[in-house]
Design an enzyme around this catalytic site. Structure first.
Site, short mmCIF file in Angstrom:
data_model
loop_
_atom_site.label_atom_id
_atom_site.label_comp_id
_atom_site.label_asym_id
_atom_site.label_seq_id
_atom_site.Cartn_x
_atom_site.Cartn_y
_atom_site.Cartn_z
CE LYS A 1 -1.74 0.49 4.04
NZ LYS A 1 -1.42 1.72 4.75
CD GLN B 1 -5.19 -4.07 7.15
OE1 GLN B 1 -4.39 -3.93 8.06
NE2 GLN B 1 -4.83 -4.01 5.88
NE ARG C 1 -1.15 -6.73 10.93
CZ ARG C 1 -1.12 -6.05 9.79
NH1 ARG C 1 -0.13 -5.24 9.55
NH2 ARG C 1 -2.07 -6.18 8.89
#
Length: 740
Positions: free
Chosen positions: A35, A251, A602
């Site tokens: 991103k 998210q 993660r």
DNA sequence: CGTGGGCGGATTTTT
DNA sequence: TCCGCCCACG
């Protein structure tokens, strides 16, 4: 111009987004899909390929860290300092606009920024002044109300009380609070955004200027924007503008503080011709982790839809550990950390993630006794420490005498004989005259309205501030700070405290001087004002940077945006995670699920999921069910880790019993699968009838199957899968299990 | 003015 | 259980 440094590191989807024709663009970027890379390369592309002027670019993020990273990476790509690029947080950019246009925004030139703590104090003061019962009008909740209204772009006048007396009072308090802020010349964080919005909305000239200037508005983490941020973005980009929006609805974890995932959808409505790009290739995690995360998040409704994939291997399964209690959970993690380190892994590659901060304690205790260095994220940050805020209050008074919050904070610190009574009188007088405390103090002195002692003391304080102001005028910033610290008596005050904390505070104050020395002001604010704004907007790193190789401990929220080779997702129990307060509300539950998704994604190579069947929480033990999220992971991707049935101890006499109290509780069971040369004691000898797979009956829980046996003698415990109640660990000595 | 005991409350956090 | 806050006391 050679564009290959911009384009060659990109995959097809990334490149398509980066090189999209200038116009509104929405990039749905999954976790670990590059991103930031897309955002930074887009900026470089606009400048180098589209010929955009750096002057025309505005890039907005949520955190200072993200802004800093973006700037560094863009400068790296361009090979030149991007000085004229506007890159910053929403709050930072808003602040900048307000400094430039303070007059149009209706602010005093030297306005100061109120942080969360200042804001709360301010509200408490207002409540007290109105003699409202603090148990009925809880300051934190009133502040929450005010911030929430501001986040929605609503001023008190725009609010309807709906004939609800509570609401009427809240609106009144909002108004009083606003007036108090105006009088003191301070703005809180939400106010920065709202004012910046109103500035553009109400000043056609200003709006026109920025609209024509910022042809390219880029926004990161768009799913976290609140209503006012969206409105502001829309205003500055203009309906014919070309905003480049990056976000991930999966998210979105900040709904509770005003973020609106719907803004992603809204964007598509407001810019119907926006191009849509999806980044789904993940460069972080193994296939199994991604598959499990995808499966989990599928349980949410109304997603924009996205499926992460990787070109890498499946990796290892996700490992699930059912702990007996929270200490056992910590023990398990401790052992796995040891294994990792023994195999050459670094501790900094390991993250312990949990839902709430209180959970860190048990792990800390376990790590302390196992001598595993760790770092807990999320403590007080440098500029939030009390002694630092005291010092800043002095500095703020130098800059603005009417800053009542600062005045009150330090008027009697260190003690100089100005008691509550005197301050009360000043408050009273300030309220009737509509002035600040400083003005009230001067007035009181002129009129000799105070007793001799109080008068002298107060006069001394006013004089001190004036003296400090005179004495530091024109000095370099760090000397100003140093001078104020010494002159105010703050350093001396803490030096007198011979305890360790006094010493630490003196050191922190010295650190403040260093911070001032290293501070490079931007823009044309007086250095002191710039420094104060910096302190409020960038509260500084958390607990001091440690160079040691530490296990990283943090909440799931804090972990967003980070990655670690080895991740432990702990405390996965219904009621803890998903949290109790989200269990009964679908939106809340879905946000918790997204939080879980964030946590899982993660992990780069290994992911452990743990839960405790019994947990001591708020002083009482409770039995919990494994988190429903565990059940949402595909079974074939999850491998349950079982503590190994207790092996014979070297010190146990052959055929004898282990001494009472030397059992497994608090001691580490061996988890690794069969170690050569060691013989597992038959479960039979420890707990007759408790073979694995045996059928048992329990008075309360009913019938079940023995899954696990651990420990010996009085400490022995068994894990039983009850038909109706699910899996539980029970102390054999108390459980009264009946073999069937 | 500073501290100690009693009380209530106890997601998540950035700016 | 434990932490922070408020008030009462020295």
């Amino acid at each position: 111009m050679d564009l290959s440094p911009i384009l060659s590191p990109l995959n097809d989807a990334q490149r398509a987004a980066v090189t999209a024709p200038v116009g509104p663009v929405l990039v749905l970027a999954g976790a670990g899909s590059g991103k930031t890379r897309v955002l930074t390369h887009r900026v470089a592309w606009l400048i180098q390929a589209e010929g955009a002027s750096p002057h025309s670019i505005l890039a907005v993020t949520f955190t200072n860290k993200a802004a800093g990273e973006m700037r560094a990476r863009i400068e790296g790509l361009l090979g030149v300092p991007g000085g004229s690029l506007w890159i910053g947080t929403f709050h930072g950019i808003a602040h900048r606009l307000l400094r430039l246009h303070w007059r149009e925004a209706g602010l005093p030139q030297g306005f100061q920024i109120l942080d969360a703590e200042d804001q709360l104090r301010m509200m408490k003061k207002i409540l007290k002044a109105q003699q409202l019962d603090e148990s009925r009008w809880i300051p934190r909740e009133v502040v929450w109300f005010v911030n929430h209204q501001k986040d929605e772009g609503l001023r008190p006048k725009a609010l309807k009380d709906g004939n609800d007396p509570t609401r009427r009072q809240l609106i009144k308090l909002y108004q009083d609070y606003e007036e108090a802020c105006a009088r003191a010349g301070v703005v809180d964080f939400a106010e920065l955004l709202l004012r910046a919005f109103e500035l553009l909305r109400d000043n056609a000239e200003v709006l026109r200027h920025y609209r024509s200037r910022f042809r390219h508005v880029l926004v990161d983490e768009f799913q976290d924007t609140n209503a006012i941020q969206y409105a502001w973005m829309k205003l500055i980009a203009g309906s014919d503008g070309a905003p480049f929006i990056v976000g991930d609805d999966d998210q979105s974890i900040y709904r509770w503080r005003g973020a609106r995932v719907e803004n992603l959808q809204q964007f598509r409505r407001d810019w119907p011709h926006a191009q849509l790009h999806k980044l789904e290739q993940n460069y972080r995690s193994t296939g199994n982790i991604l598959k499990a995360a995808n499966a989990l998040i599928e349980h949410n409704s109304g997603r924009l839809g996205k499926n992460l994939w990787t070109s890498g291997g499946h990796g290892e399964p996700i490992r699930l550990y059912a702990a007996f209690n929270e200490r056992d959970e910590a023990e398990f993690v401790t052992h796995r950390i040891r294994d990792w380190v023994q195999r050459g892994g670094a501790r900094r590659e390991i993250a312990i993630l949990y839902r709430s901060n209180a959970q860190s304690r048990v792990f800390e205790e376990a790590f302390l006794s196992a001598r595993i260095p760790y770092k807990v994220y999320g403590g007080l940050r440098f500029f939030e420490r009390a002694e630092i805020k005291d010092a800043l209050a002095y500095l703020r008074l130098l800059s603005n005498r009417d800053d009542d919050a600062s005045f009150e904070r330090v008027v009697n610190l260190p003690t100089r004989g100005i008691g509550a009574k005197t301050i009360d009188e000043l408050r009273q007088s300030a309220r009737t005259t509509g002035g600040s405390l400083w003005q009230a103090a001067r007035l009181a002195l002129e009129q000799g309205a105070l007793g001799a002692r109080a008068g002298t003391a107060l006069g001394g304080f006013l004089q001190l501030i004036e003296q400090l102001a005179d004495g530091t005028a024109g000095l370099p910033l760090h000397e100003q700070v140093d001078h104020v610290l010494a002159g105010s008596g703050l350093v001396e005050h803490h030096r007198k405290d011979k305890a360790e904390r006094g010493e630490a505070r003196v050191e922190n104050l010295e650190e403040l001087v260093s911070a001032a020395r290293g501070f490079e002001p931007e823009g044309d604010l007086p250095p002191l004002d710039a420094f104060l704004a910096h302190a409020a907007l960038e509260a500084g790193e958390g607990p001091a940077e440690e160079w040691e190789d530490c296990v990283q401990m943090m909440t799931l929220h804090t972990a967003k945006g980070l990655e670690f080779p080895l991740v432990f997702l702990c405390g996965m129990e219904d009621g803890l995670f998903p949290h109790q307060r989200s269990l009964n509300d679908l939106d809340g539950l879905e946000e918790e699920r997204r939080l879980c998704y964030v946590g899982m994604t993660r992990a780069m190579s290994q992911l452990y999921v743990t839960f405790a069947e019994q947990r001591r929480l708020h002083g009482t033990d409770s039995y919990g069910q494994p988190s429903r999220f565990i059940g949402e992971l595909p079974e074939d991707l999850v491998e349950e880790v079982r503590p190994r049935i207790q092996v014979g101890r070297a010190w146990a006499r052959p055929g004898g019993h282990a001494p009472a109290g030397a059992g497994a509780q608090g001691r580490a069971p061996a988890y690794t699968h069969s170690q050569a040369g060691r013989r597992t004691i038959a479960a039979e000898s420890v707990a007759p009838g408790m073979r694995l797979g045996a059928r048992v009956r329990h008075g309360k829980f009913g019938e079940g199957t023995v899954l696990n046996v651990e420990g010996q003698g009085p400490q022995a415990r068994v894990q039983v899968n009850f038909e109706r109640q699910g899996t539980k660990w029970l102390m054999l000595a108390y459980a009264n299990l009946e073999a069937m």
